[in-house]
Design a protein around this motif. Structure first.
Motif, PDB file in Angstrom:
ATOM      1  N   THR A 281     -10.551 -16.630   6.170  1.00  0.00           N
ATOM      2  CA  THR A 281      -9.322 -15.805   5.795  1.00  0.00           C
ATOM      3  C   THR A 281      -8.503 -15.471   6.949  1.00  0.00           C
ATOM      4  O   THR A 281      -8.993 -15.334   7.912  1.00  0.00           O
ATOM      5  N   THR A 282      -7.237 -15.904   6.741  1.00  0.00           N
ATOM      6  CA  THR A 282      -6.257 -15.405   7.868  1.00  0.00           C
ATOM      7  C   THR A 282      -5.321 -14.398   6.973  1.00  0.00           C
ATOM      8  O   THR A 282      -5.012 -14.223   5.636  1.00  0.00           O
ATOM      9  N   PHE A 283      -4.755 -13.599   7.821  1.00  0.00           N
ATOM     10  CA  PHE A 283      -3.946 -12.233   7.115  1.00  0.00           C
ATOM     11  C   PHE A 283      -2.711 -12.241   8.063  1.00  0.00           C
ATOM     12  O   PHE A 283      -2.400 -12.703   9.116  1.00  0.00           O
ATOM     13  N   SER A 284      -1.734 -11.726   7.050  1.00  0.00           N
ATOM     14  CA  SER A 284      -0.307 -11.585   7.413  1.00  0.00           C
ATOM     15  C   SER A 284      -0.104 -10.031   8.090  1.00  0.00           C
ATOM     16  O   SER A 284       1.111  -9.885   8.315  1.00  0.00           O
ATOM     17  N   PHE A 285      -1.277  -9.514   8.365  1.00  0.00           N
ATOM     18  CA  PHE A 285      -1.038  -7.990   8.664  1.00  0.00           C
ATOM     19  C   PHE A 285      -2.243  -7.887   9.607  1.00  0.00           C
ATOM     20  O   PHE A 285      -3.261  -8.484   9.211  1.00  0.00           O
ATOM     21  N   GLU A 286      -2.357  -6.656  10.282  1.00  0.00           N
ATOM     22  CA  GLU A 286      -3.517  -6.298  11.065  1.00  0.00           C
ATOM     23  C   GLU A 286      -4.162  -5.144  10.435  1.00  0.00           C
ATOM     24  O   GLU A 286      -3.399  -4.218  10.213  1.00  0.00           O
ATOM     25  N   PRO A 287      -5.368  -5.402   9.782  1.00  0.00           N
ATOM     26  CA  PRO A 287      -6.202  -4.167   8.933  1.00  0.00           C
ATOM     27  C   PRO A 287      -6.075  -3.064   9.580  1.00  0.00           C
ATOM     28  O   PRO A 287      -6.584  -3.025  11.126  1.00  0.00           O
ATOM     29  N   ASP A 288      -6.069  -1.986   9.051  1.00  0.00           N
ATOM     30  CA  ASP A 288      -6.022  -0.472   9.844  1.00  0.00           C
ATOM     31  C   ASP A 288      -6.539   0.485   8.807  1.00  0.00           C
ATOM     32  O   ASP A 288      -5.622   0.802   7.862  1.00  0.00           O
ATOM     33  N   PRO A 289      -7.945   1.124   8.493  1.00  0.00           N
ATOM     34  CA  PRO A 289      -8.220   1.936   7.531  1.00  0.00           C
ATOM     35  C   PRO A 289      -7.674   3.244   7.724  1.00  0.00           C
ATOM     36  O   PRO A 289      -7.401   3.772   6.587  1.00  0.00           O
ATOM     37  N   ASN A 290      -6.864   3.637   8.765  1.00  0.00           N
ATOM     38  CA  ASN A 290      -6.060   4.865   8.883  1.00  0.00           C
ATOM     39  C   ASN A 290      -5.011   4.715   7.700  1.00  0.00           C
ATOM     40  O   ASN A 290      -4.241   5.881   7.325  1.00  0.00           O
ATOM     41  N   GLN A 291      -4.561   3.513   7.534  1.00  0.00           N
ATOM     42  CA  GLN A 291      -3.203   3.505   6.641  1.00  0.00           C
ATOM     43  C   GLN A 291      -3.495   4.002   5.325  1.00  0.00           C
ATOM     44  O   GLN A 291      -2.294   4.072   4.481  1.00  0.00           O
ATOM     45  N   ASN A 292      -4.920   3.608   4.752  1.00  0.00           N
ATOM     46  CA  ASN A 292      -4.846   4.045   3.275  1.00  0.00           C
ATOM     47  C   ASN A 292      -5.338   5.566   3.260  1.00  0.00           C
ATOM     48  O   ASN A 292      -5.775   5.989   4.377  1.00  0.00           O
ATOM     49  N   PHE A 293      -5.388   6.078   1.905  1.00  0.00           N
ATOM     50  CA  PHE A 293      -5.860   7.395   1.608  1.00  0.00           C
ATOM     51  C   PHE A 293      -7.083   7.619   2.105  1.00  0.00           C
ATOM     52  O   PHE A 293      -8.109   6.869   2.075  1.00  0.00           O
ATOM     53  N   ASN A 294      -7.425   8.696   3.124  1.00  0.00           N
ATOM     54  CA  ASN A 294      -8.690   9.351   3.522  1.00  0.00           C
ATOM     55  C   ASN A 294      -8.608  10.491   4.032  1.00  0.00           C
ATOM     56  O   ASN A 294      -7.544  11.063   4.103  1.00  0.00           O
ATOM     57  N   ARG A 295      -9.713  11.042   3.772  1.00  0.00           N
ATOM     58  CA  ARG A 295     -10.166  12.535   4.268  1.00  0.00           C
ATOM     59  C   ARG A 295     -10.399  12.609   5.529  1.00  0.00           C
ATOM     60  O   ARG A 295     -11.273  13.490   5.902  1.00  0.00           O
ATOM     61  N   GLU A 296      -9.792  11.720   6.572  1.00  0.00           N
ATOM     62  CA  GLU A 296     -10.645  11.399   7.689  1.00  0.00           C
ATOM     63  C   GLU A 296     -12.121  10.858   7.444  1.00  0.00           C
ATOM     64  O   GLU A 296     -12.538  10.793   6.586  1.00  0.00           O
TER      65      GLU A 296
END
Length: 656
Positions: A281-296
């Protein structure tokens, strides 16, 4: 799944999200069917699931369907029929909680143990394996040594060990929370949790003193095992599960991509391990868990008990710090960003903490960059006078970046399988052979008379280039070989037809090479359950489930809490999280502290939210907390959705 394979298991609320989970690198996807799926608003039709299965199987990815609520007697037949429909749709496995399903005429489909089965011990894991479950997801509260002990107790040739690596955390041991049913009649074990754990509570000690006020003391941060993947592999985990059947498309894309990259790093380091499905799989973005809803984030108990696992201030998404308020006017607010290169956008979601440590949202209608680098003038969607305690010097976080949202709204990944291509000359024309990375081959032949190319020197490169144009197929060329004794000119239309036929032949070979997972055969004679007595905590809600446990040697079997036979005060939640420990009031923490040792006792506490009162009791030997309460009269008096037909008498024990 083979013992040497690693599986990335992603969630899907809908068919469309399931497709994108596959595209972003999932080896398997779990999704709810039309009913009985333990997520009351995440149902999908058999037709959509069949389409998802068809798409996933092209990559040899798997589709697992949740059938993991506890069932009444009158629901078993509907669940049985649904299981057969899902089997006929090509589903690879069912994720189940209710052991009654093992006592009825189910299809020969593989069964996996739901998180609701609460697997914390080697004995429980071994039992479920021997009862016929092929994949078991362990309790999220386990440490690495506890996981390794379970691995050592099961047969890893027969049993895949699964673990949650990301997403929201239930504070209770899964399957061991009854607060929702006790207070509202909505059962978490039947997919309709009211989430009492996310509410704010006042905490009082045994003397009635307020220990914490308006704190979300049962609300956990979100799970993130990104840094522990190698340790989890070493401990025996082979399926890495992302929580989130309620989550949106952007979450599934981003978090699946994040763990795909991390697992691929592990696979590159460990040649003895392989991915459980095919394709890169190739992505057009750099994955970043901080970008989604999270409670820390927290890694919970994997590396041992820690103090900072709770999201006590807010169950909302606090986002990431981006700057500080430098000016407030009646129309707008100005902020200075920590990094002058940070850009703000119309539609961004910002937030800050007021003086009471409550999170206040600040959605931006218009963002204007000022002449001074790093200073932004922001015009909120809501009136300025409504923002409590917004003043100069307040730190501002961003919890929604519209630029990021727009990136993930578009196509954001491609998944392709590598091919070796060989064009060779045969007696009456040409043959094209395609071999994929898993060793499947597809061959096509074409009767065609030899034609000499105008430019023999360039003919080979032109043929290779034309053959490698695989377009919108699932494949990409790794290498193109020409086994031709003389230069050829092949008209583009004929070369395209030859390539198309070879690709189709390869797809057929891949489909034929895909093997359906087999249902495990329970050990005979039936093995004994680790205990001979089951309380309401075992969630036995129908006669078939009772028969299952009786067959496995259990002598006393109480009805599930939902049968409403437990009328007094009982444990409505059992959790490894301890409010005493989190508030630094644990007797073990006080050991050796001069002047404190012996004065701190694990006395009960009380949780109060409005009229709701719950008691906290502390079981220090296993280091667990029980939230104690009783079922409300309004729940007892409510008309049940359907009469519960359940045994009312317990078997007589010890009479000869």
């Amino acid at each position: 799944m083979q013992p040497h394979q690693l599986e990335l298991l992603a969630p899907a609320r809908t068919f469309d999200i399931g497709i994108e989970a596959i595209n972003h690198g999932a080896d398997a996807v779990y999704i709810g069917g039309p009913s009985f799926g333990a997520r009351s608003t995440a149902d999908n039709s058999i037709q959509d699931i069949a389409k998802l299965v068809q798409y996933a199987h092209r990559f040899h990815s798997r589709i697992f369907v949740t059938l993991n609520t506890i069932l009444r007697d009158d629901e078993l037949e509907g669940a049985r029929k649904l299981a057969w429909q899902l089997y006929d749709a090509g589903v690879d496995a069912l994720i189940v909680q209710d052991m009654g399903l093992l006592e009825i005429n189910m299809p020969p489909i593989q069964l996996h143990a739901s998180t609701q089965t609460d697997i914390r011990t080697p004995e429980k894991a071994r039992f479920l394996q021997d009862a016929g479950l092929s994949q078991i997801v362990l309790a999220r509260e386990l440490t690495l040594p506890q996981i390794a002990a379970i691995r050592d107790a099961v047969d890893t040739e027969r049993t895949v060990i699964e673990f949650f690596v990301h997403g929201a955390l239930c504070v209770a041991y899964s399957g061991q929370c009854f607060i929702s049913h006790a207070h509202t009649g909505r059962s978490a074990n039947r997919g309709d949790c009211s989430q009492a754990c996310r509410l704010p509570y006042e905490v009082k000690d045994a003397q009635g003193r307020i220990v914490a006020h308006d704190k979300h003391v049962l609300s956990m941060k979100d799970n993130n095992q990104s840094d522990n993947l190698r340790a989890l592999v070493d401990a025996g985990i082979r399926s890495f599960k992302i929580e989130g059947r309620y989550k949106d498309m952007a979450y599934v894309k981003n978090i699946t991509a994040h763990y795909r990259k991390l697992i691929d790093e592990v696979l590159n380091e460990r040649p003895e391990l392989a991915a459980a499905s095919h394709g890169r799989t190739t992505f057009s973005f750099e994955p970043d868990p901080n970008q989604n809803f999270n409670r820390e984030f927290t890694d919970y108990f994997v590396q041992g008990r820690k103090e900072d696992i709770g999201a006590f201030d807010t169950p909302k998404n606090p986002g990431q710090p981006i700057g500080w308020v430098c000016k407030v006017t009646p129309e707008h607010v100005e902020i200075t960003t920590d990094d002058p290169a940070t850009e703000l956008h119309n539609g961004d979601g910002l937030c800050y903490y007021d003086l009471q440590k409550e999170l206040v949202g600040l959605q931006i209608n218009r963002a204007e960059a000022q002449k001074t680098k790093g200073v932004w003038r922001l015009f909120p969607k809501d009136p300025m006078d409504g923002f409590k305690d917004l003043r100069k010097g307040v730190q501002v976080n961003r919890n929604r970046d519209m630029s990021w949202v727009r990136t993930l709204d578009k196509k954001s990944a491609e998944r392709r399988m590598g091919l070796w291509m060989q064009l060779s000359e045969i007696a009456d024309g040409l043959q094209l052979t395609l071999t994929d990375e898993a060793g499947h081959t597809g061959t096509a032949q074409m009767a065609i008379a030899w034609q000499a190319p105008k430019d023999a020197a360039q003919a080979e490169d032109k043929l290779k280039s034309a053959l490698g144009k695989l377009g919108d197929t699932l494949f990409e060329p790794l290498d193109v070989q020409l086994a031709l004794p003389r230069p050829w000119f092949v008209p583009p239309s004929q070369l395209n037809a030859l390539r198309r036929d070879a690709v189709q032949a390869l797809e057929v070979a891949r489909a034929q090479g895909f093997h359906r997972l087999t249902r495990a055969v329970p050990v005979q004679p039936p093995v004994a359950y680790p205990e001979d007595t089951l309380t309401y905590l075992a969630n036995v809600f129908n006669q078939k489930a009772r028969d299952f446990y009786a067959k496995h040697g259990v002598k006393v079997i109480d009805a599930a809490y939902e049968a409403q036979e437990e009328l007094g005060e009982v444990s409505l939640m059992i959790t490894k999280h301890c409010v005493r420990f989190s508030l630094s009031l644990c007797p073990k923490q006080a050991k050796g502290v001069t002047g404190v040792q012996g004065t701190v006792k694990a006395e009960p506490m009380q949780l109060i939210n409005g009229k709701e009162k719950l008691t906290l009791r502390f079981d220090c030997k296993p280091c667990e907390m029980h939230v104690v309460g009783k079922i409300k009269k309004s729940v007892l008096n409510a008309v049940p959705e359907s009469p519960v037909q359940f045994y009312k008498t317990r078997p007589v024990v010890g009479v000869h």
